[in-house]
Design an enzyme around this catalytic site. Sequence first.
Site, PDB file in Angstrom:
ATOM      1  CG  HIS A 315      13.877 -23.436 -30.191  1.00  0.00           C
ATOM      2  ND1 HIS A 315      15.010 -23.950 -30.794  1.00  0.00           N
ATOM      3  CD2 HIS A 315      12.859 -23.667 -31.058  1.00  0.00           C
ATOM      4  CE1 HIS A 315      14.691 -24.457 -31.971  1.00  0.00           C
ATOM      5  NE2 HIS A 315      13.400 -24.298 -32.172  1.00  0.00           N
ATOM      6  CG  ASP A 327      13.983 -24.875 -36.231  1.00  0.00           C
ATOM      7  OD1 ASP A 327      13.451 -24.373 -35.221  1.00  0.00           O
ATOM      8  OD2 ASP A 327      14.005 -26.093 -36.449  1.00  0.00           O
ATOM      9  CD  GLU A 361      11.617 -27.123 -30.376  1.00  0.00           C
ATOM     10  OE1 GLU A 361      10.527 -27.593 -30.762  1.00  0.00           O
ATOM     11  OE2 GLU A 361      12.653 -27.175 -31.069  1.00  0.00           O
ATOM     12  CD  GLU A 362      15.065 -27.960 -33.256  1.00  0.00           C
ATOM     13  OE1 GLU A 362      14.360 -28.978 -33.427  1.00  0.00           O
ATOM     14  OE2 GLU A 362      14.930 -26.933 -33.941  1.00  0.00           O
ATOM     15  CG  ASP A 389      10.130 -23.290 -33.145  1.00  0.00           C
ATOM     16  OD1 ASP A 389      11.039 -23.087 -33.975  1.00  0.00           O
ATOM     17  OD2 ASP A 389      10.000 -24.370 -32.531  1.00  0.00           O
ATOM     18  CG  HIS A 460      15.028 -29.978 -38.377  1.00  0.00           C
ATOM     19  ND1 HIS A 460      14.418 -31.007 -37.684  1.00  0.00           N
ATOM     20  CD2 HIS A 460      14.791 -28.846 -37.662  1.00  0.00           C
ATOM     21  CE1 HIS A 460      13.822 -30.513 -36.595  1.00  0.00           C
ATOM     22  NE2 HIS A 460      14.038 -29.191 -36.569  1.00  0.00           N
TER      23      HIS A 460
END
Length: 497
Positions: A315, A327, A361-362, A389, A460
């Site tokens: 992604h 990520d 995606e997030e 991922d 994140h």
Amino acid sequence: MPFPFRKNQALLLGLVSAMGVSFSAPAQSPQPEASSTPSASPSPSATPIVFAEQTLADLKRLRQAALASDYAFKQVAHLANNIGPRLTGSVQAAKAVEYVADKMKALGCNVQLEKVMVPHWVRGVETAELTQFPGQAAGTMQKIVLCALGGSVATPPEGIDANTICVRDFEELKSLPREKVNEKIVVFNHSFDKQIAAQGRGGDAYGQAVVYRSDGPVAAAKLGAAACLIRSVGGEDYRIPHTGQTNYEDGIPKIPAAAVAAEDADLIAYLAAQGETRMHLTLTPQTLPDVESANVIADIVGSEHPEQIVIVSGHLDSWDLGTGAIDDGAGVAVAMETAHLVRQLHLKPKRTIRVIAWMNEENGSRGSKQYAKDHESEFANHFAVNETDGGAGHPIGLNLKAKPEVKKIFEPVAKILQEMGGGTLNLSEHIGADIEPMEEAGVPAFSPMQDSRFYFNYHHTPADTLDKIVPRELQENAAVVAVATYAVANAEQSLPR
């Protein structure tokens, strides 16, 4: 996505034992003169799928080429350093779509941008300080390090002042009478289990803790809380907050939501246990109108069965605190590397290899939902799907969501990967968030099984930056994914479903 931990859970199982382009209509599968749709499942007496000797030789060449290539690292470096954070709806996300499309076009892929309308949430001011607490020196405050959770509503511009109440879990919160929670700032101090993460079960640790990020604000709002804070969901010890999407429910008041650094969660809990502890909290995020974006679709058309699709993907969007290197810039780069290696070695896959850089995606999975809507009628011809991922840690093999027979089918592939320590095969319940609609339709799915011990230290957070990627380990991931992708693209028979 509804359950954020699922995207990593499957990737990380089993590690305990190992230490020009334009917007267009959706791409349609190329049509052959005669259809050769994969059969649903072979009969019990069917000859097991084998790989031709030439295919096995090509897989070895792919492995070696991947381990010698810096293409994937150059791509993730550009995404992370030159473009930067790629939160859905941002100009950086739009630039990343353009960049990946151009690179895939340069490889000679058939490239299309499939339109997706995506949410546009932007982070604003995010500050907090303890203004009253036991033992306080006159005229002082204590700063709290935090970040708004994705999708959070704002406080009033001047912020809110309220007492804090700390709980460890949902059960403790539910045991409290409403008057103890009403108009207070609820702090969920639920720790990420570093011990099981250190054993290679990072996805399990994440899954246990991330429900407080997704569901905590609603649980607190039901009891009249003014705001909700959660202990950051990750293994970091450097006073950095860990963002991610939160969920609201219709009919339940939306309250401001943020993640506090683990050290500050402990600080609040320590002081609140001694007496009244008051906080001033200011969050000013905004949810703006949806923005037009795209999934990048890049096909290397199959030579024998062009209508049969093998997806390799990651992604493209990321959270905004770091630069989205692990990520999921790494996952996109690995997918791009697969196409690069196939072209570099002049290979001719029998089936179409489709590189997809997913958008959103997030914080919504709009890209995968749109793809499912546009391509569901073609899922019978989606031969196999991949999503990477889980960062860029050393891969020890492949996770497979498929019939048990597929694991045996993959044994010759595993032998080739074992020469670089990547030959373990694991049957998994889930592979990736973006490919979930295809998983549910029975399409065999795979991903690299990666070392998860450190991934959630950075995921994140502001620390998700390029330096966290070890180039050699990224090459190993590229080798695992490229070999598995080309193997299924050249399989002599259909995979059982």
